[in-house]
Motif scaffolding. Structure first.
Motif, PDB file in Angstrom:
ATOM      1  N   GLU A  58       0.863  -1.191   0.000  1.00 29.08           N
ATOM      2  CA  GLU A  58       0.000   0.000   0.000  1.00 29.08           C
ATOM      3  C   GLU A  58       0.887   1.224   0.000  1.00 29.08           C
ATOM      4  O   GLU A  58       1.088   1.876   1.029  1.00 29.08           O
ATOM      5  N   ILE A  59       1.420   1.519  -1.157  1.00 23.89           N
ATOM      6  CA  ILE A  59       2.355   2.633  -1.287  1.00 23.89           C
ATOM      7  C   ILE A  59       1.951   3.482  -2.478  1.00 23.89           C
ATOM      8  O   ILE A  59       1.091   3.094  -3.268  1.00 23.89           O
ATOM      9  N   ASN A  60       2.574   4.631  -2.582  1.00 24.76           N
ATOM     10  CA  ASN A  60       2.388   5.430  -3.781  1.00 24.76           C
ATOM     11  C   ASN A  60       3.105   4.736  -4.924  1.00 24.76           C
ATOM     12  O   ASN A  60       4.320   4.548  -4.886  1.00 24.76           O
ATOM     13  N   GLN A  61       2.353   4.341  -5.902  1.00 26.53           N
ATOM     14  CA  GLN A  61       2.967   3.692  -7.056  1.00 26.53           C
ATOM     15  C   GLN A  61       2.149   3.982  -8.310  1.00 26.53           C
ATOM     16  O   GLN A  61       0.919   4.037  -8.262  1.00 26.53           O
ATOM     17  N   ILE A  62       2.851   4.207  -9.396  1.00 28.33           N
ATOM     18  CA  ILE A  62       2.185   4.347 -10.681  1.00 28.33           C
ATOM     19  C   ILE A  62       2.578   3.134 -11.511  1.00 28.33           C
ATOM     20  O   ILE A  62       3.766   2.879 -11.710  1.00 28.33           O
ATOM     21  N   VAL A  63       1.589   2.383 -11.941  1.00 26.37           N
ATOM     22  CA  VAL A  63       1.858   1.147 -12.679  1.00 26.37           C
ATOM     23  C   VAL A  63       1.353   1.293 -14.108  1.00 26.37           C
ATOM     24  O   VAL A  63       0.194   1.647 -14.334  1.00 26.37           O
ATOM     25  N   ASN A  64       2.251   1.033 -15.058  1.00 29.69           N
ATOM     26  CA  ASN A  64       1.835   1.040 -16.457  1.00 29.69           C
ATOM     27  C   ASN A  64       1.500  -0.387 -16.865  1.00 29.69           C
ATOM     28  O   ASN A  64       2.371  -1.253 -16.849  1.00 29.69           O
ATOM     29  N   VAL A  65       0.238  -0.615 -17.194  1.00 31.97           N
ATOM     30  CA  VAL A  65      -0.183  -1.980 -17.523  1.00 31.97           C
ATOM     31  C   VAL A  65      -0.593  -2.079 -18.992  1.00 31.97           C
ATOM     32  O   VAL A  65      -1.022  -1.108 -19.602  1.00 31.97           O
ATOM     33  N   THR A  66      -0.436  -3.286 -19.534  1.00 30.51           N
ATOM     34  CA  THR A  66      -0.849  -3.529 -20.908  1.00 30.51           C
ATOM     35  C   THR A  66      -2.166  -4.296 -20.911  1.00 30.51           C
ATOM     36  O   THR A  66      -2.193  -5.463 -20.552  1.00 30.51           O
ATOM     37  N   PRO A  67      -3.254  -3.635 -21.278  1.00 31.41           N
ATOM     38  CA  PRO A  67      -4.518  -4.368 -21.375  1.00 31.41           C
ATOM     39  C   PRO A  67      -4.449  -5.350 -22.541  1.00 31.41           C
ATOM     40  O   PRO A  67      -3.653  -5.167 -23.460  1.00 31.41           O
ATOM     41  N   LYS A  68      -5.286  -6.379 -22.479  1.00 29.97           N
ATOM     42  CA  LYS A  68      -5.244  -7.405 -23.527  1.00 29.97           C
ATOM     43  C   LYS A  68      -5.362  -6.802 -24.921  1.00 29.97           C
ATOM     44  O   LYS A  68      -4.700  -7.217 -25.860  1.00 29.97           O
ATOM     45  N   SER A  69      -6.177  -5.773 -25.024  1.00 30.03           N
ATOM     46  CA  SER A  69      -6.426  -5.194 -26.339  1.00 30.03           C
ATOM     47  C   SER A  69      -5.191  -4.500 -26.902  1.00 30.03           C
ATOM     48  O   SER A  69      -5.135  -4.193 -28.088  1.00 30.03           O
ATOM     49  N   SER A  70      -4.206  -4.234 -26.050  1.00 27.46           N
ATOM     50  CA  SER A  70      -2.996  -3.561 -26.527  1.00 27.46           C
ATOM     51  C   SER A  70      -1.791  -4.480 -26.528  1.00 27.46           C
ATOM     52  O   SER A  70      -0.654  -4.022 -26.655  1.00 27.46           O
ATOM     53  N   SER A  71      -2.023  -5.750 -26.369  1.00 29.13           N
ATOM     54  CA  SER A  71      -0.910  -6.687 -26.318  1.00 29.13           C
ATOM     55  C   SER A  71      -0.311  -6.890 -27.708  1.00 29.13           C
ATOM     56  O   SER A  71      -0.984  -7.281 -28.659  1.00 29.13           O
ATOM     57  N   ALA A  72       0.970  -6.642 -27.818  1.00 22.38           N
ATOM     58  CA  ALA A  72       1.656  -6.799 -29.103  1.00 22.38           C
ATOM     59  C   ALA A  72       1.639  -8.255 -29.550  1.00 22.38           C
ATOM     60  O   ALA A  72       1.417  -8.560 -30.726  1.00 22.38           O
ATOM     61  N   ILE A  73       1.884  -9.151 -28.601  1.00 19.76           N
ATOM     62  CA  ILE A  73       1.913 -10.579 -28.918  1.00 19.76           C
ATOM     63  C   ILE A  73       0.548 -11.027 -29.447  1.00 19.76           C
ATOM     64  O   ILE A  73       0.442 -11.686 -30.499  1.00 19.76           O
ATOM     65  N   ARG A  74      -0.489 -10.653 -28.715  1.00 24.81           N
ATOM     66  CA  ARG A  74      -1.845 -11.021 -29.116  1.00 24.81           C
ATOM     67  C   ARG A  74      -2.147 -10.506 -30.529  1.00 24.81           C
ATOM     68  O   ARG A  74      -2.701 -11.202 -31.366  1.00 24.81           O
ATOM     69  N   TYR A  75      -1.730  -9.287 -30.755  1.00 26.63           N
ATOM     70  CA  TYR A  75      -1.973  -8.676 -32.057  1.00 26.63           C
ATOM     71  C   TYR A  75      -1.253  -9.437 -33.169  1.00 26.63           C
ATOM     72  O   TYR A  75      -1.828  -9.726 -34.229  1.00 26.63           O
ATOM     73  N   LEU A  76      -0.009  -9.801 -32.899  1.00 28.52           N
ATOM     74  CA  LEU A  76       0.758 -10.539 -33.906  1.00 28.52           C
ATOM     75  C   LEU A  76       0.129 -11.907 -34.165  1.00 28.52           C
ATOM     76  O   LEU A  76       0.074 -12.376 -35.312  1.00 28.52           O
ATOM     77  N   LEU A  77      -0.348 -12.538 -33.101  1.00 23.31           N
ATOM     78  CA  LEU A  77      -1.022 -13.827 -33.271  1.00 23.31           C
ATOM     79  C   LEU A  77      -2.255 -13.663 -34.147  1.00 23.31           C
ATOM     80  O   LEU A  77      -2.535 -14.468 -35.033  1.00 23.31           O
ATOM     81  N   GLU A  78      -2.978 -12.580 -33.890  1.00 25.89           N
ATOM     82  CA  GLU A  78      -4.176 -12.320 -34.691  1.00 25.89           C
ATOM     83  C   GLU A  78      -3.835 -12.104 -36.161  1.00 25.89           C
ATOM     84  O   GLU A  78      -4.633 -12.410 -37.044  1.00 25.89           O
ATOM     85  N   LEU A  79      -2.641 -11.561 -36.395  1.00 21.73           N
ATOM     86  CA  LEU A  79      -2.209 -11.343 -37.785  1.00 21.73           C
ATOM     87  C   LEU A  79      -1.735 -12.644 -38.435  1.00 21.73           C
ATOM     88  O   LEU A  79      -1.365 -12.658 -39.602  1.00 21.73           O
ATOM     89  N   GLY A  80      -1.744 -13.712 -37.623  1.00 21.01           N
ATOM     90  CA  GLY A  80      -1.375 -15.002 -38.195  1.00 21.01           C
ATOM     91  C   GLY A  80       0.045 -15.439 -37.911  1.00 21.01           C
ATOM     92  O   GLY A  80       0.468 -16.526 -38.308  1.00 21.01           O
ATOM     93  N   HIS A  81       0.811 -14.606 -37.213  1.00 20.19           N
ATOM     94  CA  HIS A  81       2.183 -14.993 -36.874  1.00 20.19           C
ATOM     95  C   HIS A  81       2.162 -16.027 -35.760  1.00 20.19           C
ATOM     96  O   HIS A  81       1.405 -15.900 -34.802  1.00 20.19           O
ATOM     97  N   GLU A  82       2.999 -17.024 -35.897  1.00 20.64           N
ATOM     98  CA  GLU A  82       3.069 -18.030 -34.837  1.00 20.64           C
ATOM     99  C   GLU A  82       4.491 -18.219 -34.335  1.00 20.64           C
ATOM    100  O   GLU A  82       4.711 -18.777 -33.283  1.00 20.64           O
ATOM    101  N   LYS A  83       5.428 -17.746 -35.142  1.00 25.37           N
ATOM    102  CA  LYS A  83       6.827 -17.782 -34.692  1.00 25.37           C
ATOM    103  C   LYS A  83       7.243 -16.348 -34.394  1.00 25.37           C
ATOM    104  O   LYS A  83       7.716 -15.619 -35.274  1.00 25.37           O
ATOM    105  N   ILE A  84       7.034 -15.973 -33.150  1.00 22.02           N
ATOM    106  CA  ILE A  84       7.268 -14.584 -32.765  1.00 22.02           C
ATOM    107  C   ILE A  84       8.500 -14.495 -31.891  1.00 22.02           C
ATOM    108  O   ILE A  84       8.584 -15.133 -30.841  1.00 22.02           O
TER     109      ILE A  84
END
Lengths: 352, 352
Positions: B164-190
DNA sequence: TGCATTAGATCAGTCGCGAAG
DNA sequence: GCTTCGCGACTGATCTAATGC
């Protein structure tokens, strides 16, 4: 309430001095073993840490260098400054010096620096960094203040001010002049994307521009001096406006790579090819220059080295009272694909 | 020897208090006009400036925030950090706080921060900045130190530490996941161009990678996790080596844009087209991303905002003793031309 | 009573001198 | 005369309470 020497010494029935001696050198023989052990235990229990402020006051040495930047906006986005900071840091950290940035809300450089100095007695030394908001005359006032206050300091990112002070000056030798190079390539209508007229860098560039042109007996068209304010977006819109106004040119020299980015944008928008239609040269040779499309020809300025040498000389002054010295670093023109031999532009074709 | 209140008061036959009162508020009516005038004149003559160190000691308030960065190399070249610093600066300068960087020569994060803390009692607050050299566990140790010392602080650039401290956390929501996006584009060897295995960012990225792959029932090939050490040149050579070793992939996710630059270089050297042959995604959406050739798809991380909010919350804690709060900022995937739908690569053709 | 001023404590340390042993 | 051990005075400011007129 944080534990202090006083609290520890009182609880142990010792003097502050005794406790201080122990912490300065735990292996000292001036304190008995039993007392050492008692001090150590209590300090640990109370989570004692020395107060650097009090240490500084008492030793009259703060080990802090203040970096004075006459600019009242965030400046860590400047690649110029960041290169210098890296150099400064590499020296200061090795020598155990902290460095501090002082806030100000003044409107112009002398005011900013004066206010910073008012809040600075106690720091060991100063680094004065020239900015677009700081004319040469402004910096002279600042230097006078420093001399009057007898502070150790060094001036970075400024033309030679003529004083016998610690200063690192980045100069452009003729062989690295972007304007000269463009003239050699056959360009005669060269747009200068500069800053405000009083900014030192702009003053120098315009002076150099005139010299090169007069050497060749060419007339200078002042309409080709734009004020991009060292900002990408400003440079972009200034350039777009110039093009829209029908101002003719075949090359652009931008006084920062950031403004060159803006120029790239504007030229792309207007469908002008780099360097086919327009040659572009930037300044500072930022790390991204060679990745642009096309890779950007740029004047490399040795800011890292300037920061490093400046910090070194400052410390020499602080620690051994060495006499100030002035060092000149030569800029270097890095040729890449954004600049090419002049080729007449078919305006009907190029600009839609 | 710099002028002090004592010197002025002695020369004028006044008490230090009188002189102090005058300087605190020159319009005070507690000092007679004649004495005001005498003080002003002598102070001017002796070039008096208050000693900030002594002021801090006396008022137990230094108006200095220490920025602790567990890294023993120059760090002002990091665009990540610089964005955060801009945000921090915008708040601190408005509120009249200085900020200081503390040197250290420790080898690892807890040691560095411990040493910095030993030299920090007296500063008003602390900003702990996560780095590649600082594992989550390291940062927990650092946080424990801060809590034990009862210093006001805020943590930036770190995953949620649970305190319980002062902290700013930068999180990646699923919709902004680079890996997920690449998978959606059909890449499987990332290929994942990350840092050392314990770097927090790398830990998170690998975790996310595994999740995305397992969701789709795809196997993870650990040979595709490279360590580019967050450096352009390291990323470049790692990638070249991977290609030479015949490792197959159709997309690369780099955990910094800087490493993406290295990837661009390596791919260009190998004659591989972006995104025709290989898709590339960076992280941080640095200002140069959109100028690359091709413009770089990148995960935007709100570091400026993180710095700003962190500094604000820290000051709230310092000035009004507000309870610490944790803030989550969402990363955003910025689509540009460096990523495209998967297309089988003809290796004979692509790699010479 | 009010005005102008001051002595002295305090903040948290360092440094050089002095007194036993 | 040399350790061993420890203290008083000082750094440069602020602040409180007190004082003289």
């Amino acid at each position: 309430m944080a534990a202090s020497l006083k609290i520890i010494s009182e609880q142990l029935g010792l003097s502050k001095a005794a406790v201080s001696i122990y912490f300065k050198d735990p292996s000292t023989r001036r304190i008995s073993k039993e007392n050492k052990e008692r001090i150590r235990r209590l300090a640990d229990e109370l989570n004692y840490r020395p107060n650097v402020i009090a240490q500084s006051l008492s030793s009259l040495k703060s080990h802090v260098i203040a970096i004075l930047i006459p600019l009242n906006v965030s400046y860590f986005s400047s690649t110029f400054l960041n290169q210098a900071l890296c150099g400064i840091q590499s020296v200061l950290f090795n020598k155990g010096y902290n460095f501090i940035f002082i806030p100000t809300r003044g409107s112009n450089s002398p005011v900013i620096v004066r206010k910073q100095l008012e809040r600075s007695r106690g720091y060991d030394g100063f680094i004065l960094f020239g900015t677009r908001a700081c004319s040469e005359e402004n910096m002279r006032e600042n230097v006078e203040q420093m001399l009057k206050a007898d502070y150790p300091f060094v001036v970075l990112n400024m033309p030679d001010l003529g004083y016998e002070i610690n200063q690192i000056v980045n100069v452009t030798p003729k062989s690295s002049s972007a304007i000269r190079y463009l003239l050699e390539l056959g360009h005669e209508k060269i747009l200068l994307m500069a800053g405000a007229r009083q900014a030192p860098d702009t003053v120098l560039a315009i002076q150099e521009y005139r010299e090169c042109f007069s050497e060749r007996g060419l007339a200078v068209n002042e309409n080709l001096f734009l004020n991009g304010d060292y900002e990408e977006m400003v440079a972009r819109s200034e350039l777009l406006q110039a093009i829209n106004n029908g101002i003719e040119f075949s090359a652009i020299y931008c006084l920062t790579d950031t403004m060159a980015l803006g120029a790239y944008e504007a030229l792309n928008e207007k469908g002008l090819k780099i360097p086919g239609d327009i040659s572009v040269i930037g300044k500072n040779d930022s790390f991204f220059a060679r990745f642009l499309n096309p890779p950007l020809t740029s004047v490399r300025v040795l800011m890292y080295e300037a920061g490093k040498l400046g910090a070194k000389n400052l410390l020499r002054r602080i620690e051994s009272n060495e006499t100030p010295r002035k060092i000149f670093l030569k800029n270097e023109l890095i040729l890449r694909l954004s600049s090419a031999v002049y080729r007449p532009l078919n305006m009907d074709q190029g600009i839609e």
